[in-house]
Scaffold this motif. Structure first.
Motif, PDB file in Angstrom:
ATOM      1  N   PRO A  49       0.833  -1.210   0.000  1.00 43.50           N
ATOM      2  CA  PRO A  49       0.000   0.000   0.000  1.00 43.50           C
ATOM      3  C   PRO A  49       0.862   1.253   0.000  1.00 43.50           C
ATOM      4  CG  PRO A  49      -0.052  -1.059   2.153  1.00 43.50           C
ATOM      5  CD  PRO A  49       0.745  -1.953   1.245  1.00 43.50           C
ATOM      6  N   ALA A  50       0.250   2.396  -0.240  1.00 41.02           N
ATOM      7  CA  ALA A  50       0.985   3.666  -0.284  1.00 41.02           C
ATOM      8  C   ALA A  50       1.543   4.033   1.091  1.00 41.02           C
ATOM      9  CB  ALA A  50       0.073   4.775  -0.797  1.00 41.02           C
ATOM     10  N   SER A  51       0.854   3.640   2.153  1.00 42.22           N
ATOM     11  CA  SER A  51       1.319   3.942   3.518  1.00 42.22           C
ATOM     12  C   SER A  51       2.497   3.048   3.882  1.00 42.22           C
ATOM     13  CB  SER A  51       0.208   3.715   4.525  1.00 42.22           C
ATOM     14  OG  SER A  51      -0.907   4.503   4.235  1.00 42.22           O
ATOM     15  N   PRO A  52       3.506   3.601   4.564  1.00 43.65           N
ATOM     16  CA  PRO A  52       4.644   2.779   4.985  1.00 43.65           C
ATOM     17  C   PRO A  52       4.223   1.709   5.986  1.00 43.65           C
ATOM     18  CG  PRO A  52       5.062   5.126   5.378  1.00 43.65           C
ATOM     19  CD  PRO A  52       3.656   4.993   4.937  1.00 43.65           C
ATOM     20  N   ILE A  53       4.929   0.591   5.954  1.00 44.07           N
ATOM     21  CA  ILE A  53       4.674  -0.525   6.858  1.00 44.07           C
ATOM     22  C   ILE A  53       5.960  -0.826   7.609  1.00 44.07           C
ATOM     23  CG2 ILE A  53       4.186  -3.001   6.956  1.00 44.07           C
ATOM     24  CD1 ILE A  53       2.375  -2.672   4.571  1.00 44.07           C
ATOM     25  N   ASP A  54       5.851  -1.026   8.934  1.00 46.93           N
ATOM     26  CA  ASP A  54       7.011  -1.468   9.708  1.00 46.93           C
ATOM     27  C   ASP A  54       6.601  -2.675  10.550  1.00 46.93           C
ATOM     28  OD1 ASP A  54       5.699  -0.542  12.005  1.00 46.93           O
ATOM     29  OD2 ASP A  54       6.867   1.293  12.124  1.00 46.93           O
ATOM     30  N   GLU A  55       7.460  -3.114  11.455  1.00 43.20           N
ATOM     31  CA  GLU A  55       7.208  -4.339  12.229  1.00 43.20           C
ATOM     32  C   GLU A  55       6.057  -4.213  13.228  1.00 43.20           C
ATOM     33  OE1 GLU A  55      10.004  -1.816  14.419  1.00 43.20           O
ATOM     34  OE2 GLU A  55       9.990  -2.548  12.373  1.00 43.20           O
ATOM     35  N   SER A  56       5.507  -3.018  13.412  1.00 42.46           N
ATOM     36  CA  SER A  56       4.369  -2.851  14.319  1.00 42.46           C
ATOM     37  C   SER A  56       3.051  -2.616  13.576  1.00 42.46           C
ATOM     38  CB  SER A  56       4.635  -1.696  15.287  1.00 42.46           C
ATOM     39  OG  SER A  56       4.691  -0.475  14.574  1.00 42.46           O
ATOM     40  N   THR A  57       3.093  -2.552  12.260  1.00 39.91           N
ATOM     41  CA  THR A  57       1.892  -2.303  11.458  1.00 39.91           C
ATOM     42  C   THR A  57       1.121  -3.596  11.240  1.00 39.91           C
ATOM     43  OG1 THR A  57       3.112  -0.562  10.270  1.00 39.91           O
ATOM     44  CG2 THR A  57       1.033  -1.308   9.311  1.00 39.91           C
ATOM     45  N   ARG A  58      -0.100  -3.669  11.767  1.00 39.18           N
ATOM     46  CA  ARG A  58      -0.936  -4.866  11.559  1.00 39.18           C
ATOM     47  C   ARG A  58      -1.531  -4.841  10.155  1.00 39.18           C
ATOM     48  NH1 ARG A  58      -2.219  -8.592  14.864  1.00 39.18           N
ATOM     49  NH2 ARG A  58      -4.384  -8.773  14.217  1.00 39.18           N
ATOM     50  N   ILE A  59      -1.390  -5.967   9.480  1.00 38.11           N
ATOM     51  CA  ILE A  59      -1.858  -6.085   8.105  1.00 38.11           C
ATOM     52  C   ILE A  59      -2.586  -7.417   7.920  1.00 38.11           C
ATOM     53  CG2 ILE A  59      -0.082  -4.608   7.073  1.00 38.11           C
ATOM     54  CD1 ILE A  59       1.482  -7.149   6.374  1.00 38.11           C
ATOM     55  N   THR A  60      -3.386  -7.482   6.878  1.00 34.66           N
ATOM     56  CA  THR A  60      -3.989  -8.730   6.440  1.00 34.66           C
ATOM     57  C   THR A  60      -3.418  -9.052   5.073  1.00 34.66           C
ATOM     58  OG1 THR A  60      -6.027  -8.397   7.685  1.00 34.66           O
ATOM     59  CG2 THR A  60      -6.149  -9.891   5.812  1.00 34.66           C
ATOM     60  N   LEU A  61      -2.932 -10.280   4.931  1.00 31.36           N
ATOM     61  CA  LEU A  61      -2.375 -10.755   3.671  1.00 31.36           C
ATOM     62  C   LEU A  61      -3.331 -11.769   3.063  1.00 31.36           C
ATOM     63  CD1 LEU A  61       1.313 -11.523   4.747  1.00 31.36           C
ATOM     64  CD2 LEU A  61       0.404  -9.396   3.795  1.00 31.36           C
ATOM     65  N   ARG A  62      -3.556 -11.671   1.765  1.00 33.01           N
ATOM     66  CA  ARG A  62      -4.327 -12.670   1.033  1.00 33.01           C
ATOM     67  C   ARG A  62      -3.430 -13.205  -0.073  1.00 33.01           C
ATOM     68  NH1 ARG A  62      -9.088 -11.559   3.276  1.00 33.01           N
ATOM     69  NH2 ARG A  62      -9.739  -9.425   3.527  1.00 33.01           N
ATOM     70  N   GLY A  63      -3.352 -14.518  -0.150  1.00 33.41           N
ATOM     71  CA  GLY A  63      -2.496 -15.121  -1.160  1.00 33.41           C
ATOM     72  C   GLY A  63      -2.707 -16.616  -1.196  1.00 33.41           C
ATOM     73  N   GLU A  64      -1.666 -17.324  -1.620  1.00 34.90           N
ATOM     74  CA  GLU A  64      -1.768 -18.778  -1.692  1.00 34.90           C
ATOM     75  C   GLU A  64      -0.484 -19.419  -1.198  1.00 34.90           C
ATOM     76  OE1 GLU A  64      -0.628 -19.681  -6.306  1.00 34.90           O
ATOM     77  OE2 GLU A  64      -2.708 -19.199  -5.859  1.00 34.90           O
ATOM     78  N   ILE A  65      -0.624 -20.619  -0.687  1.00 30.89           N
ATOM     79  CA  ILE A  65       0.519 -21.357  -0.173  1.00 30.89           C
ATOM     80  C   ILE A  65       1.368 -21.848  -1.336  1.00 30.89           C
ATOM     81  CG2 ILE A  65       1.247 -23.402   1.117  1.00 30.89           C
ATOM     82  CD1 ILE A  65      -1.432 -23.193   2.647  1.00 30.89           C
ATOM     83  N   ASP A  66       2.669 -21.688  -1.187  1.00 29.29           N
ATOM     84  CA  ASP A  66       3.632 -22.206  -2.158  1.00 29.29           C
ATOM     85  C   ASP A  66       4.459 -23.259  -1.428  1.00 29.29           C
ATOM     86  OD1 ASP A  66       5.201 -22.629  -4.368  1.00 29.29           O
ATOM     87  OD2 ASP A  66       6.352 -20.781  -4.143  1.00 29.29           O
ATOM     88  N   LYS A  67       4.246 -24.514  -1.789  1.00 36.34           N
ATOM     89  CA  LYS A  67       4.918 -25.619  -1.109  1.00 36.34           C
ATOM     90  C   LYS A  67       5.760 -26.385  -2.130  1.00 36.34           C
ATOM     91  CE  LYS A  67       3.946 -30.068   0.896  1.00 36.34           C
ATOM     92  NZ  LYS A  67       2.952 -31.104   0.979  1.00 36.34           N
TER      93      LYS A  67
END
Length: 119
Positions: free
Chosen positions: A84-102
């Protein structure tokens, strides 16, 4: 008004009365709404869609990060343009959507398609 015009008007009115926006299905799904890192690591299913909420702990290299949801840590691959346009650091809570790569020779990871800031 002729009979033909009346017939055309009668047939056209129901079509014109259909709303422009359509509602979307919001009922149960076979796709998990949310997952945990611990569950993914215990039973990684290749190409399975996942949703995780937590934080990025650190950057490993080009587009590779360590993510934690409090149940464990997993590598995630995030394309630079997906942030996203907003910076993210180790304290920023986020939701990730994706798929498992095994793969056979490496620990599972998540190929991220979407990042959303948790408000």
């Amino acid at each position: 008004m002729s009979r033909t015009h009346a017939l055309i008007l009668a047939l056209a009115l129901p079509v014109l009365a259909v709303p422009a926006a359509r509602a979307q299905y919001v009922g149960p799904s076979d796709v998990a709404a949310a997952d945990s890192v611990a569950a993914i690591l215990a039973d990684p299913v290749d190409d399975r869609d996942v949703t995780l909420t937590g934080v990025i702990l650190r950057k490993l290299g080009d587009e590779m990060y360590i993510f934690s949801d409090g149940t464990g840590e997993i590598r995630v691959e995030i394309d630079d343009e997906d942030f996203p346009a907003s910076p993210i650091d180790e304290s920023t809570r986020i939701t990730l959507r994706g798929e498992i790569d095994k793969t056979l020779m490496a620990d599972p990871e998540v190929d991220v398609d979407v990042i959303e800031l948790v408000r």
